[in-house]
Design a protein around this motif. Structure first.
Motif, mmCIF file in Angstrom:
data_model
loop_
_atom_site.group_PDB
_atom_site.id
_atom_site.type_symbol
_atom_site.label_atom_id
_atom_site.label_comp_id
_atom_site.label_asym_id
_atom_site.label_seq_id
_atom_site.Cartn_x
_atom_site.Cartn_y
_atom_site.Cartn_z
ATOM 1 N N ARG A 158 0.833 -1.212 0.000
ATOM 2 C CA ARG A 158 0.000 0.000 0.000
ATOM 3 C C ARG A 158 0.863 1.256 0.000
ATOM 4 O O ARG A 158 0.542 2.239 -0.678
ATOM 5 C CB ARG A 158 -0.933 -0.009 1.215
ATOM 6 C CG ARG A 158 -2.133 -0.956 1.065
ATOM 7 C CD ARG A 158 -3.153 -0.739 2.164
ATOM 8 N NE ARG A 158 -2.638 -1.157 3.458
ATOM 9 C CZ ARG A 158 -2.758 -2.385 3.950
ATOM 10 N NH1 ARG A 158 -3.376 -3.315 3.249
ATOM 11 N NH2 ARG A 158 -2.278 -2.684 5.141
ATOM 12 N N LEU A 159 1.948 1.234 0.754
ATOM 13 C CA LEU A 159 2.828 2.403 0.803
ATOM 14 C C LEU A 159 3.496 2.654 -0.544
ATOM 15 O O LEU A 159 3.607 3.801 -0.996
ATOM 16 C CB LEU A 159 3.891 2.206 1.891
ATOM 17 C CG LEU A 159 3.393 2.316 3.337
ATOM 18 C CD1 LEU A 159 4.425 1.738 4.292
ATOM 19 C CD2 LEU A 159 3.083 3.765 3.685
ATOM 20 N N VAL A 160 3.957 1.591 -1.190
ATOM 21 C CA VAL A 160 4.609 1.746 -2.482
ATOM 22 C C VAL A 160 3.624 2.309 -3.509
ATOM 23 O O VAL A 160 3.953 3.191 -4.320
ATOM 24 C CB VAL A 160 5.182 0.403 -2.974
ATOM 25 C CG1 VAL A 160 5.624 0.501 -4.436
ATOM 26 C CG2 VAL A 160 6.363 -0.022 -2.098
ATOM 27 N N ARG A 161 2.383 1.819 -3.471
ATOM 28 C CA ARG A 161 1.375 2.221 -4.464
ATOM 29 C C ARG A 161 0.551 3.427 -4.010
ATOM 30 O O ARG A 161 -0.330 3.878 -4.727
ATOM 31 C CB ARG A 161 0.441 1.042 -4.761
ATOM 32 C CG ARG A 161 1.166 -0.104 -5.452
ATOM 33 C CD ARG A 161 0.266 -1.323 -5.588
ATOM 34 N NE ARG A 161 0.924 -2.373 -6.342
ATOM 35 C CZ ARG A 161 1.772 -3.251 -5.828
ATOM 36 N NH1 ARG A 161 2.077 -3.196 -4.523
ATOM 37 N NH2 ARG A 161 2.344 -4.182 -6.585
ATOM 38 N N ASN A 162 0.843 3.909 -2.770
ATOM 39 C CA ASN A 162 0.137 5.078 -2.227
ATOM 40 C C ASN A 162 -1.364 4.823 -2.168
ATOM 41 O O ASN A 162 -2.191 5.653 -2.566
ATOM 42 C CB ASN A 162 0.434 6.330 -3.035
ATOM 43 C CG ASN A 162 0.048 7.602 -2.264
ATOM 44 O OD1 ASN A 162 -0.020 7.601 -1.028
ATOM 45 N ND2 ASN A 162 -0.206 8.673 -3.010
ATOM 46 N N VAL A 163 -1.718 3.622 -1.681
ATOM 47 C CA VAL A 163 -3.120 3.220 -1.550
ATOM 48 C C VAL A 163 -3.486 3.210 -0.076
ATOM 49 O O VAL A 163 -2.764 2.623 0.753
ATOM 50 C CB VAL A 163 -3.345 1.830 -2.174
ATOM 51 C CG1 VAL A 163 -4.775 1.358 -1.906
ATOM 52 C CG2 VAL A 163 -3.053 1.852 -3.642
ATOM 53 N N GLN A 164 -4.588 3.844 0.267
ATOM 54 C CA GLN A 164 -5.031 3.876 1.647
ATOM 55 C C GLN A 164 -5.659 2.533 2.031
ATOM 56 O O GLN A 164 -6.325 1.892 1.210
ATOM 57 C CB GLN A 164 -6.060 4.994 1.866
ATOM 58 C CG GLN A 164 -5.522 6.383 1.613
ATOM 59 C CD GLN A 164 -4.365 6.723 2.531
ATOM 60 O OE1 GLN A 164 -4.407 6.427 3.740
ATOM 61 N NE2 GLN A 164 -3.322 7.322 1.976
ATOM 62 N N PRO A 165 -5.459 2.074 3.289
ATOM 63 C CA PRO A 165 -6.092 0.829 3.707
ATOM 64 C C PRO A 165 -7.608 0.943 3.705
ATOM 65 O O PRO A 165 -8.167 2.024 3.935
ATOM 66 C CB PRO A 165 -5.549 0.611 5.136
ATOM 67 C CG PRO A 165 -5.107 1.969 5.582
ATOM 68 C CD PRO A 165 -4.649 2.696 4.348
ATOM 69 N N VAL A 166 -8.260 -0.183 3.448
ATOM 70 C CA VAL A 166 -9.707 -0.211 3.410
ATOM 71 C C VAL A 166 -10.249 -0.186 4.835
ATOM 72 O O VAL A 166 -9.820 -0.948 5.693
ATOM 73 C CB VAL A 166 -10.214 -1.463 2.674
ATOM 74 C CG1 VAL A 166 -11.745 -1.523 2.704
ATOM 75 C CG2 VAL A 166 -9.702 -1.473 1.242
ATOM 76 N N SER A 167 -11.183 0.704 5.109
ATOM 77 C CA SER A 167 -11.773 0.793 6.454
ATOM 78 C C SER A 167 -12.692 -0.393 6.682
ATOM 79 O O SER A 167 -13.416 -0.836 5.780
ATOM 80 C CB SER A 167 -12.562 2.098 6.598
ATOM 81 O OG SER A 167 -11.720 3.208 6.396
#
Length: 253
Positions: free
Chosen positions: A243-252
């Motif tokens: 997620r950090l590499v792809r700049n994706v926020q975790p799903v709530s």
């Protein structure tokens, strides 16, 4: 033992690194990951003294790096270009030891010891072109081991080998680090690999890059390719790094 402070580098008007800061303790293995083209290899070359950074500095054991230091070794991805095809395996491994001032017999003895450490006993009289890709990369690792560097830099060292060989070489690096208490920085584009081998994973942003996150990796020891990759903490960490590499926020939830 390694301090990187405010490191920046530009190629002309194109900024690649911008304010990279990182500290590495002696004996740690730190994986460096980030989006494609973010400057991972440029960062490693600045640390190695192969590139002079535009801003900031790199300090190794209290001494600023202004050229290639004597107590550092690099393993590159392209093993076919880093080995000299006209030299035997033993002579390829022994070559950098001239810089240590060792005589011929001592260089050859150190080379044979290093080759044994990477499982290449009996291959010393062959030439690199007579070996498989994985064996050639073992030769490159043996050359670094024979030099006994304080810091080993690895620039996507397993990117050109097949999956099974890659796993074998990952385990080899873990064994080498354990045996020699060596400090290692490993640049990789493989998220699973970064978690599997690392004590920490440093994640770079898109360029111009800085450190987005520095994650401790705490997995049961010893690590192995089956049980470690099945462990819930491994699965969680690889997801977090991804997620950090792809700049994706975790799903709530």
């Amino acid at each position: 033992m390694l301090e990187i402070s405010g490191l920046g580098h530009s190629y002309g008007d194109h900024a690649v690194l911008d304010g990279v800061s990182l500290e590495v303790a002696e004996g740690q293995l730190v994986s460096i990951v980030g989006p494609s083209g973010c400057g991972k290899s440029t960062l490693l070359r600045c640390i190695a003294g192969l590139l002079q950074p535009t801003t900031g500095r790199v300090v190794l054991n209290g001494t600023p790096i202004v050229g290639v230091p004597d107590n550092l070794a690099v393993v590159f991805q392209d093993y076919s270009r880093s080995l000299l095809p006209w030299l035997t395996v033993r002579d390829n491994v022994a070559l950098p030891l001239r810089r240590r001032g060792l005589d011929r017999a001592a260089r050859h003895a150190a080379a044979l010891t290093a080759l044994a450490e990477v499982g290449l006993e009996g291959a010393e009289s062959k030439h690199p072109w007579q070996l498989s890709g994985g064996m050639q990369q073992r030769v490159a690792i043996a050359r670094a081991l024979a030099y006994r560097p304080a810091l080993l830099l690895m620039d996507e060292p397993f990117g050109s080998v097949d999956a099974q060989t890659r796993e074998d070489l990952e385990d080899l690096v873990l064994r080498v680090r354990a045996d020699h208490k060596m400090t290692i920085l490993l640049v990789t584009h493989d998220i699973d690999e970064s978690v599997y081998v690392g004590d920490r994973v440093a994640v770079l942003t898109r360029g111009p890059s800085h450190i987005r996150a520095d994650l401790p990796i705490e997995l049961p020891a010893p690590r192995d390719q089956i049980t470690t990759r099945e462990h819930p903490d491994f699965v969680r960490l690889r997801g977090e790094v991804g997620r950090l590499v792809r700049n994706v926020q975790p799903v709530s939830s």
